[in-house]
Design a protein around this motif. Structure first.
Motif, mmCIF file in Angstrom:
data_model
loop_
_atom_site.group_PDB
_atom_site.id
_atom_site.type_symbol
_atom_site.label_atom_id
_atom_site.label_comp_id
_atom_site.label_asym_id
_atom_site.label_seq_id
_atom_site.Cartn_x
_atom_site.Cartn_y
_atom_site.Cartn_z
ATOM 1 N N TYR A 259 0.825 -1.202 0.000
ATOM 2 C CA TYR A 259 0.000 0.000 0.000
ATOM 3 C C TYR A 259 0.867 1.263 0.000
ATOM 4 O O TYR A 259 0.558 2.248 -0.687
ATOM 5 C CB TYR A 259 -0.923 0.013 1.221
ATOM 6 C CG TYR A 259 -1.915 -1.125 1.286
ATOM 7 C CD1 TYR A 259 -2.498 -1.641 0.134
ATOM 8 C CD2 TYR A 259 -2.279 -1.682 2.512
ATOM 9 C CE1 TYR A 259 -3.415 -2.684 0.203
ATOM 10 C CE2 TYR A 259 -3.199 -2.719 2.595
ATOM 11 C CZ TYR A 259 -3.757 -3.224 1.431
ATOM 12 O OH TYR A 259 -4.668 -4.259 1.501
ATOM 13 N N ARG A 262 2.385 1.774 -3.385
ATOM 14 C CA ARG A 262 1.375 2.303 -4.322
ATOM 15 C C ARG A 262 1.312 3.823 -4.257
ATOM 16 O O ARG A 262 1.239 4.506 -5.285
ATOM 17 C CB ARG A 262 0.013 1.697 -3.992
ATOM 18 C CG ARG A 262 -1.150 2.334 -4.762
ATOM 19 C CD ARG A 262 -2.468 1.895 -4.171
ATOM 20 N NE ARG A 262 -3.597 2.575 -4.785
ATOM 21 C CZ ARG A 262 -4.605 3.109 -4.103
ATOM 22 N NH1 ARG A 262 -4.620 3.057 -2.777
ATOM 23 N NH2 ARG A 262 -5.594 3.722 -4.717
ATOM 24 N N GLY A 266 2.256 4.343 -7.683
ATOM 25 C CA GLY A 266 1.050 3.876 -8.367
ATOM 26 C C GLY A 266 0.455 4.910 -9.314
ATOM 27 O O GLY A 266 0.282 6.066 -8.951
ATOM 28 N N ASP A 267 0.125 4.487 -10.524
ATOM 29 C CA ASP A 267 -0.470 5.403 -11.502
ATOM 30 C C ASP A 267 -1.857 5.867 -11.074
ATOM 31 O O ASP A 267 -2.279 6.981 -11.400
ATOM 32 C CB ASP A 267 -0.566 4.713 -12.871
ATOM 33 C CG ASP A 267 0.797 4.516 -13.524
ATOM 34 O OD1 ASP A 267 1.741 5.264 -13.166
ATOM 35 O OD2 ASP A 267 0.916 3.613 -14.376
ATOM 36 N N ASP A 268 -2.589 5.020 -10.343
ATOM 37 C CA ASP A 268 -3.971 5.351 -10.003
ATOM 38 C C ASP A 268 -4.085 6.439 -8.947
ATOM 39 O O ASP A 268 -5.174 6.999 -8.752
ATOM 40 C CB ASP A 268 -4.722 4.104 -9.540
ATOM 41 C CG ASP A 268 -4.140 3.500 -8.273
ATOM 42 O OD1 ASP A 268 -2.902 3.488 -8.142
ATOM 43 O OD2 ASP A 268 -4.918 3.033 -7.418
ATOM 44 N N VAL A 269 -2.994 6.773 -8.251
ATOM 45 C CA VAL A 269 -3.046 7.833 -7.237
ATOM 46 C C VAL A 269 -2.199 9.035 -7.647
ATOM 47 O O VAL A 269 -1.992 9.951 -6.850
ATOM 48 C CB VAL A 269 -2.598 7.313 -5.857
ATOM 49 C CG1 VAL A 269 -3.590 6.303 -5.321
ATOM 50 C CG2 VAL A 269 -1.192 6.714 -5.920
ATOM 51 N N LYS A 270 -1.727 9.042 -8.869
ATOM 52 C CA LYS A 270 -0.917 10.151 -9.363
ATOM 53 C C LYS A 270 -1.703 11.457 -9.314
ATOM 54 O O LYS A 270 -2.859 11.515 -9.730
ATOM 55 C CB LYS A 270 -0.468 9.877 -10.795
ATOM 56 C CG LYS A 270 0.445 10.941 -11.378
ATOM 57 C CD LYS A 270 0.884 10.568 -12.785
ATOM 58 C CE LYS A 270 1.817 11.622 -13.352
ATOM 59 N NZ LYS A 270 2.266 11.270 -14.734
ATOM 60 N N TYR A 277 -4.697 8.257 3.816
ATOM 61 C CA TYR A 277 -5.028 6.897 3.403
ATOM 62 C C TYR A 277 -4.920 5.939 4.579
ATOM 63 O O TYR A 277 -3.937 5.966 5.324
ATOM 64 C CB TYR A 277 -4.076 6.417 2.303
ATOM 65 C CG TYR A 277 -4.342 7.006 0.944
ATOM 66 C CD1 TYR A 277 -5.160 6.350 0.028
ATOM 67 C CD2 TYR A 277 -3.775 8.215 0.572
ATOM 68 C CE1 TYR A 277 -5.408 6.885 -1.232
ATOM 69 C CE2 TYR A 277 -4.010 8.761 -0.680
ATOM 70 C CZ TYR A 277 -4.830 8.090 -1.583
ATOM 71 O OH TYR A 277 -5.067 8.623 -2.822
ATOM 72 N N HIS A 280 -5.199 1.005 1.543
ATOM 73 C CA HIS A 280 -5.462 1.416 0.158
ATOM 74 C C HIS A 280 -6.641 2.373 0.042
ATOM 75 O O HIS A 280 -6.933 2.865 -1.052
ATOM 76 C CB HIS A 280 -5.739 0.180 -0.705
ATOM 77 C CG HIS A 280 -7.024 -0.516 -0.359
ATOM 78 N ND1 HIS A 280 -7.149 -1.344 0.735
ATOM 79 C CD2 HIS A 280 -8.244 -0.501 -0.957
ATOM 80 C CE1 HIS A 280 -8.387 -1.806 0.800
ATOM 81 N NE2 HIS A 280 -9.074 -1.315 -0.212
ATOM 82 N N GLN A 282 -8.808 5.839 0.821
ATOM 83 C CA GLN A 282 -8.743 7.250 1.216
ATOM 84 C C GLN A 282 -9.893 7.508 2.200
ATOM 85 O O GLN A 282 -11.056 7.274 1.877
ATOM 86 C CB GLN A 282 -8.888 8.137 -0.015
ATOM 87 C CG GLN A 282 -8.690 9.609 0.253
ATOM 88 C CD GLN A 282 -8.897 10.464 -0.990
ATOM 89 O OE1 GLN A 282 -9.579 11.499 -0.961
ATOM 90 N NE2 GLN A 282 -8.323 10.026 -2.103
#
Length: 320
Positions: A259, A262, A266-270, A277, A280, A282
């Protein structure tokens, strides 16, 4: 092939930090992953390099309890000309459950290690951050009284009193000092985020992270022998039972390390910044953590007390 960027993880030789370093080094062999702690007695850097058959992880000694040591660490960083930092994980932390302790700089040790040393490290390395760098501050659910973690409620008065307790506040338990230091981590994260928003061209982000309860980590090194043995050898074997009976926010260091990694890569939290958090997810942090007056008091005290000159005082107070 030369490294393109650096990743710096404090407390990266064991537990959560080690597991995050392993994930990041595996996914990005082009990154120079630096794990920093007082010692690397288990040869964590070599272990990761051998496991991955790479050579992109380096250990550098760092003592967050010492202002002089933090400064010498940064001097070495710049002398070695490491590539720009793409992820700065301010992860190290300690808990002193017994009597009040102070560092050689006469600052209460929990506050010094969990906050002051990290803040100074951030400020000194600020010009080494890459465009789009991510800063992640490891906090804890213990900061929030509503979570009923079993620790005494965090109690933030002023940064000065946390650093230099009065005779009365010196009686505060070490476990409460730890919970308060985790609240401090979030207050500082939110104060920093407001300042980074004024520097949009840099694209920097900062978030706070709760890894959950992780039996087996080095957090309990200051506990009694019996409690330390239970923490290291017994509780890690009964995680499913603990999740069922106590809280779902109980993880192995490997789980929480993923976690944390990430949030670093991690691309998804850029581009996400200024949030908290839990693993994983928020979520909202404690009500008190959103008190801007406390955030600003902490920020101003920190800058004033870690700066060694008028020039540093000016440059450390970013976003003005």
């Amino acid at each position: 092939m030369p490294f393109t960027n650096s990743v710096l993880i404090t407390g990266g030789t064991t537990g959560l930090g080690f597991q995050a370093a392993l994930v990041i080094a595996r996914q990005h062999p082009e990154y120079h992953v630096v794990i920093a702690s007082r010692t690397d007695k288990d040869s964590a850097a070599k272990t990761i390099n051998d496991t991955l058959k790479e050579n992109n992880v380096t250990f550098l000694p760092l003592d967050l309890a010492s202002v002089a040591n933090v400064r010498s660490f940064v001097q070495k960083w710049e002398t070695e000309k490491f590539p720009p930092i793409i992820a700065l994980l301010l992860n190290a932390g300690l808990q002193f459950p017994k009597e009040l302790r102070k560092t050689g700089d006469s600052v209460e040790s929990t506050f010094a290690i969990n906050h002051v040393g990290h803040a100074l490290l951030f400020h000194l390395l600020f010009t080494n951050l890459a465009t789009g760098a991510r800063i992640v501050v490891t906090s804890s659910g213990t900061h929030d009284p509503a979570q009923k973690t079993g620790l005494p409620d965090a109690k933030y008065t002023t940064a000065e009193e946390l650093a230099h307790p009065t005779p009365e506040s010196a009686k505060t338990s070490g476990r409460q000092r730890y919970a308060t230091s985790k609240l401090v981590n979030i207050l500082w994260t939110y104060a920093l985020n407001r300042r980074l928003e004024k520097l949009p061209d840099m694209g920097l982000t900062v978030n706070a992270f709760d890894p959950g309860l992780m039996p087996g980590t080095g957090l309990a090194r200051e506990y009694s022998p019996v409690l330390r043995a239970a923490w290291i050898h017994v509780l890690p074997r009964i995680l499913p039972v603990m999740r069922l009976l106590a809280s779902s926010n109980i993880h192995s260091p490997k789980e929480s390390g993923k976690y944390l990694a990430r949030l670093a890569i991690g691309d998804d939290v850029k581009g996400i910044s200024g949030v908290y958090y839990e693993g994983h997810k928020q979520i909202k942090s404690s009500t008190e953590s959103y008190d801007e007056a406390k955030q600003e008091e902490l920020w101003e005290w920190t800058v004033k007390n870690v700066a060694a000159s008028k020039e540093e005082l000016h440059t450390f107070d970013i976003g003005k």
